[in-house]
Design a protein around this motif. Structure first.
Motif, short mmCIF file in Angstrom:
data_model
loop_
_atom_site.label_atom_id
_atom_site.label_comp_id
_atom_site.label_asym_id
_atom_site.label_seq_id
_atom_site.Cartn_x
_atom_site.Cartn_y
_atom_site.Cartn_z
N ARG A 163 -7.79 -8.43 1.64
CA ARG A 163 -6.58 -7.45 1.50
C ARG A 163 -6.51 -6.69 0.25
O ARG A 163 -6.05 -5.27 0.40
N THR A 164 -6.92 -7.34 -0.85
CA THR A 164 -6.88 -6.42 -1.95
C THR A 164 -8.14 -5.31 -2.00
O THR A 164 -8.04 -4.22 -2.53
N ALA A 165 -9.06 -5.72 -1.47
CA ALA A 165 -10.27 -4.76 -1.40
C ALA A 165 -10.07 -3.73 -0.48
O ALA A 165 -10.31 -2.42 -0.49
N LEU A 166 -9.05 -3.89 0.80
CA LEU A 166 -8.64 -3.08 1.39
C LEU A 166 -7.62 -1.86 1.19
O LEU A 166 -7.84 -0.83 1.49
N HIS A 167 -6.74 -2.39 0.41
CA HIS A 167 -5.94 -1.89 -0.40
C HIS A 167 -6.51 -1.04 -1.47
O HIS A 167 -6.07 0.44 -1.67
N ASP A 168 -7.48 -1.25 -2.12
CA ASP A 168 -8.18 -0.51 -3.07
C ASP A 168 -9.03 0.60 -2.50
O ASP A 168 -9.17 1.69 -2.88
N MET A 169 -9.41 0.36 -1.25
CA MET A 169 -10.24 1.28 -0.46
C MET A 169 -9.31 2.38 0.19
O MET A 169 -9.73 3.63 0.07
N THR A 170 -8.14 2.03 0.64
CA THR A 170 -7.47 3.06 1.60
C THR A 170 -6.10 2.98 0.91
O THR A 170 -5.41 4.15 1.37
N GLY A 171 -5.58 2.38 -0.11
CA GLY A 171 -4.13 2.55 -0.43
C GLY A 171 -3.02 1.84 0.49
O GLY A 171 -1.92 1.93 0.02
#
Length: 486
Positions: free
Chosen positions: A467-475
């Protein structure tokens, strides 16, 4: 161009991260060092054909309570067995304390301590979802259910001092709670042990201490099947000793690397900032375990019949004996009369052994990296409460702490908890951060038990990392409802 994600390690956290990213549309591959997936959550015939032993844990209360697994619908893929008895604690003379799944039955059986047991556990059981939300994430945040968090915290503080022994006064009540505290494999009493014990006791009267029919591999098989349905791949016999030797994509293009491993693997990467590298070097690992798998020609002959019906049994005698044994381990010694965590899955799951036979495993805590073979020590402690146990043994497979890393490279020195379970490392795991799954390396994240919420089969560390990785990728802030439509 579709972004890619590489996951190193196929334990429940690694597979939870893989499922999350594959469902989010990434091309995902999982690399596993062993010949089979699951890390410690594997089921093998380690003693004799037909006797199915789990390499790590068998009983999974945290999986039943896990928000990730509940959203994933693990109960649709796994046939859960929730025994009437969550755990048993035999004492000398044929006595035993029993933690029934039914809280009232447990309290009634504890007599004088029944009121104290209810006061300790019932408020948490009533708000178990809030307790799980608080404990299944990192602690540097405002809890969604402050009342549940406060009740949990108060009970942890109560049980973390020597005065905690006065809240439960009978030998049975004191031993019953000491046995569950000792899962933390750390000094007792302490805040870390109290936190683990209070949570596990609450699980015992909420969703229960369930186990998947057929073995722990049922959990990882369900995750692997979902991953493959979403175009993910798994490669076994892919041991990764250095990140610099790993071709995992282009972080500038949004490719991701998630590590369900010890944080030490990060030290092999060029460009890791000195300050972060020093934090990883200072991250401590705790005592190890020495485990034995046993094939039996029948059930264990426990002196107390209730213990014979329990899948999980805590051995070690009185509270004072357990505290003394765990103190010896903390001082780097192997106790003569140790605390032993034993599991006999075949008493509730007949698929685990041939008809009329029994599967039994047990481990005891030992100093990190110890080569001690615990077979005889464990047999003596079982015989203390089940005379005749030795005569029913057909075969034994023993794994000392020094050999655990051959099963799961993340188990440094035989530490199955992903790092020493202390108050400091409940916050600094492996660094102090609101997002401890993120590393300073672009596109690289930690997704193991060395990150919050720590050990147990719950998949939550993998979910938080992905979830953290996806947030960093997409906001975007992905929720479990977004991912699974629940």
């Amino acid at each position: 161009m579709t972004r890619t994600a590489t996951i190193v390690g196929s334990g429940p956290n690694g597979l939870a991260a893989a499922v999350t990213l594959a469902r989010a549309g990434l091309h995902v591959r999982v690399l596993e060092a062993q010949d089979g997936i699951g890390g410690g959550a594997r089921t093998v015939e380690s003693t004799l054909p037909g006797f199915r032993h789990d390499l790590g844990s068998t009983v999974h209360p945290a999986a039943i309570a896990s928000p990730f697994f509940r959203a994933f619908g693990l109960d649709r893929h796994v046939d859960w067995i929730v025994p009437d008895i969550s755990y048993a604690h035999p004492l000398d003379g044929g006595r035993a304390a029993i933690a029934w799944h039914d809280l009232e039955r447990t309290a009634d059986a504890l007599g004088h301590d029944g009121h104290h047991w209810r006061a300790l556990v019932r408020p948490l059981v009533r708000r178990i979802e809030g307790v799980v939300d608080f404990t299944d994430d990192q602690l540097l945040r405002i809890p969604r259910d402050p009342v549940a968090a406060a009740r949990f915290g108060i009970r942890v503080l109560e049980q973390a001092t020597p005065l905690a022994a006065t809240s439960l006064r009978t030998p049975e009540g004191r031993a019953l709670f000491a046995g569950v505290l000792a899962h933390a494999n750390t000094r007792m009493p302490s805040l870390a042990a109290a936190g683990a014990g209070v949570l596990l006791a609450a699980y015992g009267h909420a969703g229960g201490w369930g186990l998947p029919r057929g073995g722990a591999r049922a959990i990882t098989d369900a995750l692997a099947q979902d991953l493959r349905r979403h175009r993910g791949t798994i490669e076994t016999h892919r041991r990764i000793d250095s990140l610099d030797d790993l071709d995992w994509g282009d972080p500038a293009a949004g490719d991701l690397l998630l590590l369900d491993t010890s944080p030490r693997l990060l030290l092999t990467a060029a460009g890791l900032p000195d300050r972060y590298a020093e934090s990883v070097r200072r991250y401590r690992y705790g005592p190890g375990i020495a485990k034995v798998d046993v094939a039996l020609d029948g059930p264990v002959p426990w002196a107390n019949p209730d213990v014979a019906a329990a899948a999980t049994v805590h051995l070690g005698g009185t509270r004072a004996e357990i505290l003394a044994a765990e103190e010896q381990v903390a001082r780097g010694r192997v106790p003569d009369r140790p605390y032993v965590l034993a599991v006999q899955p075949s008493v509730v799951d007949p698929t685990r052994a041939p008809a009329g036979k029994g599967v039994f495993w047990a481990y005891t805590h030992v100093p990190s990296g110890s080569g001690f073979d615990a077979t005889e020590t464990i047999i003596r402690q079982v015989e203390r409460f089940a005379p005749g146990f030795r005569d029913r043994i057909l075969a034994i497979h023993s794994v000392p702490a020094e050999s655990r890393s051959a099963i799961n490279p993340a188990e440094i020195g035989g530490d199955i908890l992903g790092g020493a379970f202390t108050l400091r490392q409940s916050v600094r795991r492996p660094v102090v951060s609101r997002h401890p799954w993120r590393t300073p390396l672009p596109g690289v994240y930690l997704a193991s038990a060395a990150t919050p919420p720590g050990p147990s089969v719950h998949g939550m560390a993998g979910w938080h990392a992905a979830r953290t990785a996806l947030h960093d990728m997409t906001g975007l802030e992905l929720s479990l409802a977004d991912l699974f439509g629940v």
